[in-house]
Write a protein that holds these residues in place. Structure first.
Motif, PDB file in Angstrom:
ATOM      1  N   PRO A 112      55.397  40.581  41.227  1.00 38.73           N
ATOM      2  CA  PRO A 112      56.119  41.811  41.593  1.00 38.73           C
ATOM      3  C   PRO A 112      55.235  43.053  41.520  1.00 38.73           C
ATOM      4  CG  PRO A 112      56.797  41.024  39.413  1.00 38.73           C
ATOM      5  CD  PRO A 112      55.969  39.945  40.017  1.00 38.73           C
ATOM      6  N   GLU A 113      54.182  42.999  40.696  1.00 37.24           N
ATOM      7  CA  GLU A 113      53.277  44.153  40.607  1.00 37.24           C
ATOM      8  C   GLU A 113      52.193  44.115  41.681  1.00 37.24           C
ATOM      9  OE1 GLU A 113      53.682  41.968  38.177  1.00 37.24           O
ATOM     10  OE2 GLU A 113      54.784  42.982  36.555  1.00 37.24           O
ATOM     11  N   ARG A 114      52.176  43.038  42.508  1.00 34.00           N
ATOM     12  CA  ARG A 114      51.180  42.849  43.563  1.00 34.00           C
ATOM     13  C   ARG A 114      49.768  42.988  43.000  1.00 34.00           C
ATOM     14  NH1 ARG A 114      52.358  42.246  48.486  1.00 34.00           N
ATOM     15  NH2 ARG A 114      50.456  43.244  49.285  1.00 34.00           N
ATOM     16  N   LEU A 115      49.462  42.123  42.044  1.00 32.94           N
ATOM     17  CA  LEU A 115      48.157  42.141  41.399  1.00 32.94           C
ATOM     18  C   LEU A 115      47.135  41.432  42.283  1.00 32.94           C
ATOM     19  CD1 LEU A 115      49.334  41.118  37.821  1.00 32.94           C
ATOM     20  CD2 LEU A 115      48.922  43.426  38.689  1.00 32.94           C
ATOM     21  N   PRO A 116      45.929  42.004  42.459  1.00 28.12           N
ATOM     22  CA  PRO A 116      44.882  41.330  43.249  1.00 28.12           C
ATOM     23  C   PRO A 116      44.519  39.994  42.609  1.00 28.12           C
ATOM     24  CG  PRO A 116      44.314  43.636  42.835  1.00 28.12           C
ATOM     25  CD  PRO A 116      45.498  43.334  41.974  1.00 28.12           C
ATOM     26  N   ALA A 117      44.462  38.946  43.447  1.00 28.04           N
ATOM     27  CA  ALA A 117      44.220  37.606  42.900  1.00 28.04           C
ATOM     28  C   ALA A 117      43.566  36.727  43.951  1.00 28.04           C
ATOM     29  CB  ALA A 117      45.533  36.979  42.432  1.00 28.04           C
ATOM     30  N   GLY A 118      42.977  35.620  43.492  1.00 34.08           N
ATOM     31  CA  GLY A 118      42.438  34.611  44.391  1.00 34.08           C
ATOM     32  C   GLY A 118      43.549  33.741  44.950  1.00 34.08           C
ATOM     33  N   PRO A 119      43.262  32.981  46.008  1.00 38.94           N
ATOM     34  CA  PRO A 119      44.314  32.189  46.672  1.00 38.94           C
ATOM     35  C   PRO A 119      44.813  31.004  45.849  1.00 38.94           C
ATOM     36  CG  PRO A 119      42.161  31.717  47.629  1.00 38.94           C
ATOM     37  CD  PRO A 119      41.962  32.855  46.688  1.00 38.94           C
ATOM     38  N   ASN A 120      44.065  30.585  44.808  1.00 45.81           N
ATOM     39  CA  ASN A 120      44.457  29.406  44.031  1.00 45.81           C
ATOM     40  C   ASN A 120      45.151  29.752  42.726  1.00 45.81           C
ATOM     41  OD1 ASN A 120      43.184  28.031  46.056  1.00 45.81           O
ATOM     42  ND2 ASN A 120      41.424  27.391  44.850  1.00 45.81           N
ATOM     43  N   ILE A 121      45.619  30.978  42.589  1.00 44.08           N
ATOM     44  CA  ILE A 121      46.157  31.417  41.307  1.00 44.08           C
ATOM     45  C   ILE A 121      47.407  30.635  40.915  1.00 44.08           C
ATOM     46  CG2 ILE A 121      47.675  33.260  42.139  1.00 44.08           C
ATOM     47  CD1 ILE A 121      45.270  33.429  39.138  1.00 44.08           C
ATOM     48  N   ASP A 122      48.200  30.206  41.884  1.00 49.32           N
ATOM     49  CA  ASP A 122      49.420  29.452  41.575  1.00 49.32           C
ATOM     50  C   ASP A 122      49.149  27.966  41.400  1.00 49.32           C
ATOM     51  OD1 ASP A 122      51.381  31.500  41.493  1.00 49.32           O
ATOM     52  OD2 ASP A 122      51.270  31.670  43.666  1.00 49.32           O
ATOM     53  N   ASP A 123      48.208  27.425  42.181  1.00 44.51           N
ATOM     54  CA  ASP A 123      47.979  25.982  42.184  1.00 44.51           C
ATOM     55  C   ASP A 123      47.061  25.518  41.061  1.00 44.51           C
ATOM     56  OD1 ASP A 123      49.534  25.903  44.451  1.00 44.51           O
ATOM     57  OD2 ASP A 123      47.818  26.088  45.803  1.00 44.51           O
ATOM     58  N   SER A 124      46.209  26.390  40.561  1.00 48.02           N
ATOM     59  CA  SER A 124      45.233  25.987  39.556  1.00 48.02           C
ATOM     60  C   SER A 124      45.863  25.909  38.164  1.00 48.02           C
ATOM     61  CB  SER A 124      44.065  26.973  39.541  1.00 48.02           C
ATOM     62  OG  SER A 124      43.123  26.617  38.565  1.00 48.02           O
ATOM     63  N   ASP A 125      45.429  24.905  37.393  1.00 50.22           N
ATOM     64  CA  ASP A 125      45.908  24.762  36.012  1.00 50.22           C
ATOM     65  C   ASP A 125      45.253  25.768  35.074  1.00 50.22           C
ATOM     66  OD1 ASP A 125      47.532  22.641  36.735  1.00 50.22           O
ATOM     67  OD2 ASP A 125      45.965  21.162  36.362  1.00 50.22           O
ATOM     68  N   ALA A 126      44.064  26.255  35.450  1.00 48.85           N
ATOM     69  CA  ALA A 126      43.339  27.235  34.629  1.00 48.85           C
ATOM     70  C   ALA A 126      43.079  28.484  35.459  1.00 48.85           C
ATOM     71  CB  ALA A 126      42.016  26.642  34.149  1.00 48.85           C
ATOM     72  N   ILE A 127      43.218  29.647  34.845  1.00 51.00           N
ATOM     73  CA  ILE A 127      43.015  30.910  35.547  1.00 51.00           C
ATOM     74  C   ILE A 127      42.107  31.822  34.731  1.00 51.00           C
ATOM     75  CG2 ILE A 127      45.246  30.786  36.722  1.00 51.00           C
ATOM     76  CD1 ILE A 127      46.250  32.919  34.755  1.00 51.00           C
ATOM     77  N   LEU A 128      41.516  32.779  35.436  1.00 48.02           N
ATOM     78  CA  LEU A 128      40.710  33.825  34.800  1.00 48.02           C
ATOM     79  C   LEU A 128      41.447  35.148  34.941  1.00 48.02           C
ATOM     80  CD1 LEU A 128      37.159  32.995  36.234  1.00 48.02           C
ATOM     81  CD2 LEU A 128      38.105  32.286  34.046  1.00 48.02           C
ATOM     82  N   ILE A 129      41.562  35.877  33.862  1.00 48.92           N
ATOM     83  CA  ILE A 129      42.145  37.214  33.916  1.00 48.92           C
ATOM     84  C   ILE A 129      41.001  38.223  33.840  1.00 48.92           C
ATOM     85  CG2 ILE A 129      43.594  38.895  32.725  1.00 48.92           C
ATOM     86  CD1 ILE A 129      45.402  36.691  31.853  1.00 48.92           C
ATOM     87  N   VAL A 130      40.865  39.048  34.874  1.00 44.91           N
ATOM     88  CA  VAL A 130      39.817  40.062  34.922  1.00 44.91           C
ATOM     89  C   VAL A 130      40.458  41.444  35.014  1.00 44.91           C
ATOM     90  CG1 VAL A 130      38.116  38.522  35.949  1.00 44.91           C
ATOM     91  CG2 VAL A 130      39.647  39.787  37.433  1.00 44.91           C
TER      92      VAL A 130
END
Length: 432
Positions: free
Chosen positions: A159-177
């Protein structure tokens, strides 16, 4: 450049003179007629022209004072030797029609060399005239294409429209920058599972997302990166912490630096206490409580005279209380005194580029520059218990401190640490 067949290798240039009026057919007829049978069947001009090994004979004549002068050009696809023999045969022609004549070979031109020379000159002209000086280099073109692809891959999540990579939903691990530029730089090197929070105010959607993912906080190597980590630890479920090198942002890192930083990520359990440790507050001894404790000791009732055997026990208990209570207050005062001494050392070295080695009471044993600190720590004899310096706390300094049994290290800010030794207390100027 002379027009010729695509297979032409050489061009025979000759000049002709005749003592009378002659025309082109006379010259061509004489060449074919007077060389027939002269050079053998392999070099018969008529056969060579039929097979395409000799091109069309060009003759240009001019008449002046009843005499003819001109040039002869014969294209040849024969080799050098055969072309030279054919050129020499032309000079045997001494009569054309009724007129005495003379043919002299001027030169044999290598058509391919002429073509190469023409190509070079024309290429220079094209380079100057046809190309715009603003045409980008191939590397710039590649970078432009990559940037376009990265921008297309960038998406906006939640809802905040945060900039992200295309795999943010599908990946089990994410990076927060931290920001959009960080996400774009990671996309450049094929890392598509990063999301930016845009500052220290962590959105609630990130907190929810972190519950279902293995989360690594990947922050800049500055004070802002520390603040983001502290906030993430408070509101989100973080598993690992990775830091950019000191003074660098994630958006500035090249591929090797990104890989190194992520390989050196630290489990959050190792550093949680450091980042969430509250700022120590000054502990004041409560004078009223101390007096009350003292009064309690002095007002302890004495036993009756009739029971002398029990007189020793109450007196002993009273003496124990009288000793124990003041000793606890004394310990508090000593702790406060050492803390105040440490704060004074921090205030004195802040902004000076100086390092101080302290004893167990936080008194100065030695002062040196920050650049000399690592070597100074290696030479310790065991009396130094703390180090305060106006610089960055690095992993190397902590490793040296651990081997030298230094209990406390205080620096201006924290660098990229892989492991904090258990026997070393680490603090920054802000937390003292």
């Amino acid at each position: 450049m002379q027009n010729s067949d695509a297979t032409t290798k050489y061009l025979i240039h000759a000049k002709i003179s005749a003592d009378g009026v002659i025309e082109r057919p006379d010259v061509v007829g004489a060449i074919f007629g007077q060389t027939e049978g002269l050079l053998g069947s392999d070099l018969d001009l008529r056969d060579l022209q039929k097979s395409g090994r000799i091109g069309r004979i060009e003759v240009n004549l001019k008449l002046k004072n009843g005499k003819a002068r001109g040039t002869i050009d014969i294209p040849s696809s024969l080799d050098k030797v055969e072309t030279a023999i054919l050129a020499a045969a032309l000079e045997t022609i001494d009569r054309i029609g009724p007129c005495v004549s003379k043919i002299e070979v001027v030169k044999i031109e290598d058509v391919r060399a002429s073509k190469r020379k023409w190509i070079v000159e024309r290429a220079k002209q094209i380079l100057i005239e046809a190309f715009d000086t603003s045409v980008p280099e191939s590397q710039e073109l590649a970078e432009e294409v990559k940037q376009s692809v990265r921008t297309e891959e960038l998406c906006y999540w939640g809802p905040e429209r945060l900039p992200a990579g295309p795999n943010i939903d599908d990946s089990d691990a994410i990076l927060i920058v931290e920001g959009r530029a960080d996400v774009l730089n990671l996309l450049k090197y094929g890392i598509k599972n990063a999301i930016a929070i845009g500052g220290t105010n962590v959105p609630s959607s990130i907190a929810q997302l972190s519950k279902n993912k293995v989360v690594t906080a990947f922050t800049d190597g500055d004070r802002g990166g520390e603040l983001i980590i502290k906030e993430l630890l408070r509101v989100a479920d973080i598993d690992y912490i990775a830091r950019a090198p000191d003074g660098k942002g994630v958006e500035e890192l090249v591929h090797k630096e990104i890989v190194r930083a992520l390989r050196q990520k630290v489990p959050v359990d190792r550093v949680r206490d450091y980042y969430l440790r509250p700022t120590p507050r000054r502990r004041h001894v409560n004078r009223v409580e101390s007096e009350t404790a003292h009064a309690a000791v002095t007002k302890t009732p004495l036993p009756e005279p009739a029971e002398p055997a029990e007189e020793v026990e109450p007196t002993g208990k009273a003496n124990e209380q009288a000793v124990e209570e003041p000793s606890e207050a004394k310990v508090e005062i000593e702790v406060e005194s050492r803390q105040a001494s440490l704060r004074r050392q921090v205030e004195q070295v802040n902004g000076t580029g100086v390092a101080r080695l302290l004893d167990g009471e936080y008194s100065v044993l030695k002062e040196l520059s920050v650049a000399e600190l690592a070597d100074g720590l290696k030479e310790l004899n065991g009396t130094v218990k703390a180090a305060v310096f106006d610089g960055v706390i690095t992993q190397r300094l902590l490793d040296i401190a651990a081997t030298k049994n230094i209990e406390c290290v205080v620096g201006a800010k924290l660098g990229s640490l892989v492991k904090v030794p258990a026997n070393v207390k680490v603090m920054t100027f802000d937390s003292v």
